[in-house]
Design a protein around this motif. Structure first.
Motif: not given
Length: 276
Positions: A197-198, A224-226
């Motif tokens: 992720s951004r 998206q993923s952290t």
């Protein structure tokens, strides 16, 4: 009561030598001033510390009681001095470190291991945090050092590049590119992208978007993923491909292949406060 440390040092020398002449030589002062300072200490304490005769010097009961306490005091003074000097040289204390997850799969373990060998007196606390979280914690003084993905231009922080590595594309094992040796950025056109992720790595996220735009198309970011493991899990499940630092290859996720992304690299930076 106003007892000076030097008076106690004089007392210790006489108590260990039991001879004023030898104690004076050890302290590199003349004997008469030494005798005067011992008398001054006795007057300050209101006790006799030594029994003196023309032939010998003996500790009084008060002197025998004082001796181990003075020895302990100078041991503590020595430890305090060492602690201050080590802290000033940065060889002791506590260092709070933040890092992005991809750094843990790359050079961070080697860097931290080398640091611990070189400076064993410094304790470390490591926290996996996104770049924005690290920057906020650095500015607030909750972190001392942050390992982040570039690029980064943040006022009030010093930034240095410590590692530069190629980007790779993570693809499902049965992807149409599976037989390739490498991938070009143009090959990402129309591919569903699963990215870190951004929020986690804004520099890397923006870099992937820019690479696609430079080759004439907009990135199709589907997920998206952290978490790197979550990203690789989604790739293995066939939900898309991902662009990641090459160091994540060490994870060897089942169902995922890694192919070099031609001509693209990413940097790992270390950041710290200018006044840190």
């Amino acid at each position: 009561m106003d007892i000076e440390l030097r008076h106690l040092r004089y007392f210790l020398a006489v108590a260990e030598e039991l001879h004023f002449g030898r104690a004076a030589a050890r302290l590199r002062i003349a004997q008469p001033p030494l005798s005067q300072q011992i008398r001054k200490l006795e007057d300050e304490l209101g006790v006799e510390l030594f029994h003196r005769t023309s032939r010998r010097v003996e500790l009084s009961e008060a002197g025998q009681a004082l001796l181990p306490e003075v020895r302990l005091l100078f041991e503590q003074v020595g430890r305090a001095t060492d602690a201050a000097q080590h802290a000033d040289r940065g060889t002791s204390g506590h260092l709070r470190i933040g890092f992005v997850g991809s750094a843990a799969d790359g050079p961070l373990p080697r860097i931290v291991g080398g640091f611990r060998q070189e400076l064993p007196g410094v304790s470390l606390t490591l926290n996996e945090l996104g770049v924005d979280e690290q920057l906020e914690a650095l500015r607030a003084g909750r972190l001392d050092v942050g390992f982040v993905r570039g690029p980064l231009d943040e006022q009030g922080l010093n930034v240095a590049e410590i590692y530069n590595e190629p980007l790779v594309v993570a693809i499902p094992q049965r992807h149409r590119f599976a037989r390739r040796k490498q991938i070009s950025a143009r090959d990402l056109r129309g591919e569903a992208l699963v990215l870190l992720s951004r929020e986690e790595v804004p520099g890397l996220f923006d870099q992937v978007i820019a690479i696609c735009q430079q080759h004439g198309f907009n990135a199709s970011v589907e997920q998206q993923s952290t978490s790197i493991q979550a990203v690789l899990g989604l790739v293995a499940a066939g939900l898309g491909v991902s662009v990641l630092p090459r160091s994540v290859e060490s994870l060897r996720r089942v169902g995922v292949r890694f192919l070099p992304l031609r001509g693209s690299r990413t940097t790992l930076l270390v950041a710290w406060r200018e006044d840190g």
